[in-house]
Design a protein around this motif. Structure first.
Motif, PDB file in Angstrom:
ATOM      1  N   GLN A  73     -23.556 -29.298 -16.209  1.00  0.00           N
ATOM      2  CA  GLN A  73     -23.144 -28.775 -17.511  1.00  0.00           C
ATOM      3  C   GLN A  73     -22.764 -29.902 -18.459  1.00  0.00           C
ATOM      4  O   GLN A  73     -22.226 -30.931 -18.042  1.00  0.00           O
ATOM      5  CB  GLN A  73     -21.942 -27.840 -17.352  1.00  0.00           C
ATOM      6  CG  GLN A  73     -22.240 -26.578 -16.551  1.00  0.00           C
ATOM      7  CD  GLN A  73     -22.994 -25.555 -17.360  1.00  0.00           C
ATOM      8  OE1 GLN A  73     -22.508 -25.035 -18.350  1.00  0.00           O
ATOM      9  NE2 GLN A  73     -24.218 -25.245 -16.917  1.00  0.00           N
ATOM     10  N   GLU A  74     -23.051 -29.711 -19.750  1.00  0.00           N
ATOM     11  CA  GLU A  74     -22.541 -30.588 -20.795  1.00  0.00           C
ATOM     12  C   GLU A  74     -21.225 -30.024 -21.320  1.00  0.00           C
ATOM     13  O   GLU A  74     -20.953 -28.827 -21.194  1.00  0.00           O
ATOM     14  CB  GLU A  74     -23.535 -30.673 -21.961  1.00  0.00           C
ATOM     15  CG  GLU A  74     -24.805 -31.421 -21.644  1.00  0.00           C
ATOM     16  CD  GLU A  74     -25.734 -31.503 -22.844  1.00  0.00           C
ATOM     17  OE1 GLU A  74     -26.516 -32.462 -22.890  1.00  0.00           O
ATOM     18  OE2 GLU A  74     -25.693 -30.610 -23.717  1.00  0.00           O
ATOM     19  N   MET A  75     -20.422 -30.897 -21.909  1.00  0.00           N
ATOM     20  CA  MET A  75     -19.192 -30.457 -22.558  1.00  0.00           C
ATOM     21  C   MET A  75     -19.461 -30.240 -24.044  1.00  0.00           C
ATOM     22  O   MET A  75     -20.214 -30.987 -24.673  1.00  0.00           O
ATOM     23  CB  MET A  75     -18.077 -31.491 -22.392  1.00  0.00           C
ATOM     24  CG  MET A  75     -17.791 -31.888 -20.955  1.00  0.00           C
ATOM     25  SD  MET A  75     -17.354 -30.509 -19.881  1.00  0.00           S
ATOM     26  CE  MET A  75     -15.758 -30.041 -20.544  1.00  0.00           C
ATOM     27  N   VAL A  76     -18.835 -29.223 -24.608  1.00  0.00           N
ATOM     28  CA  VAL A  76     -18.899 -28.966 -26.049  1.00  0.00           C
ATOM     29  C   VAL A  76     -17.468 -28.801 -26.541  1.00  0.00           C
ATOM     30  O   VAL A  76     -16.653 -28.164 -25.880  1.00  0.00           O
ATOM     31  CB  VAL A  76     -19.762 -27.710 -26.352  1.00  0.00           C
ATOM     32  CG1 VAL A  76     -19.281 -26.504 -25.585  1.00  0.00           C
ATOM     33  CG2 VAL A  76     -19.784 -27.425 -27.844  1.00  0.00           C
ATOM     34  N   GLY A  94     -21.637 -21.982 -26.307  1.00  0.00           N
ATOM     35  CA  GLY A  94     -20.864 -22.515 -25.190  1.00  0.00           C
ATOM     36  C   GLY A  94     -20.010 -21.472 -24.504  1.00  0.00           C
ATOM     37  O   GLY A  94     -19.791 -20.368 -25.017  1.00  0.00           O
ATOM     38  N   PRO A 131     -27.379 -28.456 -20.278  1.00  0.00           N
ATOM     39  CA  PRO A 131     -27.822 -29.615 -21.072  1.00  0.00           C
ATOM     40  C   PRO A 131     -28.928 -29.242 -22.058  1.00  0.00           C
ATOM     41  O   PRO A 131     -29.864 -28.508 -21.726  1.00  0.00           O
ATOM     42  CB  PRO A 131     -28.340 -30.598 -20.015  1.00  0.00           C
ATOM     43  CG  PRO A 131     -27.591 -30.237 -18.770  1.00  0.00           C
ATOM     44  CD  PRO A 131     -27.412 -28.747 -18.831  1.00  0.00           C
ATOM     45  N   GLY A 132     -28.758 -29.731 -23.285  1.00  0.00           N
ATOM     46  CA  GLY A 132     -29.781 -29.549 -24.314  1.00  0.00           C
ATOM     47  C   GLY A 132     -29.878 -28.158 -24.882  1.00  0.00           C
ATOM     48  O   GLY A 132     -30.823 -27.859 -25.629  1.00  0.00           O
ATOM     49  N   GLN A 133     -28.898 -27.277 -24.587  1.00  0.00           N
ATOM     50  CA  GLN A 133     -28.980 -25.881 -25.022  1.00  0.00           C
ATOM     51  C   GLN A 133     -28.105 -25.554 -26.234  1.00  0.00           C
ATOM     52  O   GLN A 133     -28.032 -24.389 -26.638  1.00  0.00           O
ATOM     53  CB  GLN A 133     -28.589 -24.975 -23.863  1.00  0.00           C
ATOM     54  CG  GLN A 133     -29.554 -24.994 -22.699  1.00  0.00           C
ATOM     55  CD  GLN A 133     -30.882 -24.358 -23.066  1.00  0.00           C
ATOM     56  OE1 GLN A 133     -30.943 -23.220 -23.496  1.00  0.00           O
ATOM     57  NE2 GLN A 133     -31.961 -25.112 -22.893  1.00  0.00           N
ATOM     58  N   PRO A 188     -16.542 -32.143 -15.496  1.00  0.00           N
ATOM     59  CA  PRO A 188     -17.288 -30.976 -15.963  1.00  0.00           C
ATOM     60  C   PRO A 188     -17.980 -30.292 -14.791  1.00  0.00           C
ATOM     61  O   PRO A 188     -18.331 -30.943 -13.792  1.00  0.00           O
ATOM     62  CB  PRO A 188     -18.312 -31.576 -16.931  1.00  0.00           C
ATOM     63  CG  PRO A 188     -17.781 -32.919 -17.296  1.00  0.00           C
ATOM     64  CD  PRO A 188     -17.001 -33.396 -16.112  1.00  0.00           C
ATOM     65  N   THR A 239     -18.358 -25.501 -22.036  1.00  0.00           N
ATOM     66  CA  THR A 239     -19.499 -26.029 -21.286  1.00  0.00           C
ATOM     67  C   THR A 239     -20.763 -25.277 -21.681  1.00  0.00           C
ATOM     68  O   THR A 239     -20.712 -24.144 -22.176  1.00  0.00           O
ATOM     69  CB  THR A 239     -19.285 -25.877 -19.769  1.00  0.00           C
ATOM     70  OG1 THR A 239     -19.200 -24.477 -19.445  1.00  0.00           O
ATOM     71  CG2 THR A 239     -18.022 -26.582 -19.315  1.00  0.00           C
TER      72      THR A 239
END
Length: 324
Positions: free
Chosen positions: A38-41, A79, A140-142, A34, A137
């Motif tokens: 960034q977090e993955m969605v 995302g 985080p936490g969004q 990633p 992406t």
């Protein structure tokens, strides 16, 4: 050494769509990192011939629609597109159909900045089934959830409601339309417009409208534990949609069609009053039209669609269900 038909299919049509991490679709899985910070969605959706699309629908628009209905789920979470996995179940290999389908995919991959990471192809004795898993992406936490609308939030919707359902009615001969109206409404049915805009940190809750405006707003109310009161006269309807109203028995029948028909792929947004200016700015930046249509209140979860005189509209159904 001759390639088996499914591997020839992958090499001929899908390898050109693959990107970094896919190993040119030659291995069992994709491997990717990633983007930093960034977090993955992820989300998945499927289109089934005879259920979600007509056998006569153009294959070039089917590839694009498959991507776009999944992008709409991504948009509802706030995302940004990254890539996708895809599975096709086909009763036979039709090379003309496949070539057009892939052209559509390539067009929207470029438009939305995505890449094919992998998937599967299978034969079937049933209808065509197209399944896609979208990968995106976000910071985080969004993630924007369905469960976080609060009393006092205003209710907004993007675009216009009911066009796709009316487009399907035109295609199946249930209603008639002049050529310009037909082109607009069937275009909305064939090609949804995913509303990829910056809603993280702006909307308190969101979801996309896929199974019908009333039904999907009901999901948001149930998850958030709120009542949504909607001014029916504020719900955005296109000029093309309004032009077909006289083909229905009365206004309630017309409104039931457009508000429960589904396939809109617009966003429902709960927004605190102090963030409405931010929302308008995000919509302008994305080139998305936006309408405030109501407000959330405390109470048992419900959708209350009201006329100008304050009375409530009741419909026989809320929207689409795969299992009646």
């Amino acid at each position: 050494m001759t390639l088996p038909p499914e591997f020839d299919l992958i090499t001929r049509y899908f390898k050109p769509l693959s990107g970094d991490g896919s190993f040119s679709l030659s291995d069992d899985a994709a491997v990717f990192m990633p983007p930093a910070g960034q977090e993955m969605v992820m989300a998945a959706d499927a289109l089934v011939e005879g259920v979600h699309f007509l056998p006569t629908d153009p294959p070039a628009t089917l590839g694009r629609k498959l991507l776009r209905v999944n992008l709409s789920d991504l948009a509802a979470m706030g995302g940004a597109p990254f890539g996708y996995l895809m599975t096709l179940s086909l009763p036979r290999i039709d090379h003309a159909w496949m070539a057009a389908f892939v052209v559509g995919l390539a067009t929207d991959q470029k438009a939305f900045g995505m890449r094919l990471l992998g998937g599967d192809t299978t034969g079937t004795t049933g209808p065509v089934v197209l399944s896609l898993t979208i990968i995106g992406t976000m910071p985080p936490g969004q993630a924007v959830r369905r469960s976080t609308a609060r009393p006092g939030d205003s209710l907004w919707v993007t675009g216009s409601i009911g066009d796709s359902a009316l487009g399907l009615s035109v295609l199946t001969g249930r209603v008639s339309a002049p050529e310009d109206v037909r082109a607009f409404l069937t275009g909305r049915y064939h090609l949804p417009r995913p509303r990829l805009m910056k809603i993280a940190g702006v909307a308190s809750a969101a979801m996309d409208v896929s199974d019908g405006f009333v039904q999907d707003l009901g999901h948001l109310c149930r998850e958030s534990g709120c009542v949504a009161v909607v001014d029916v006269d504020r719900i955005p309807l296109s000029r093309a949609a309004r032009s077909l109203a006289d083909q229905f028995a009365d206004q309630p029948a017309f409104l039931e069609q457009v508000l429960t028909g589904g396939d809109d792929y617009e966003l429902l947004l709960a927004v605190p009053p102090e963030r409405e200016i931010m929302l308008s700015a995000a919509a302008r930046q994305a080139g998305v039209s936006l309408t405030r249509i109501g407000r959330f209140y405390p109470g048992a979860p419900a959708v209350d669609i009201r006329r100008a005189d304050g009375t409530s509209l009741e419909f026989g159904r809320g929207g689409w269900s795969h299992f009646q």
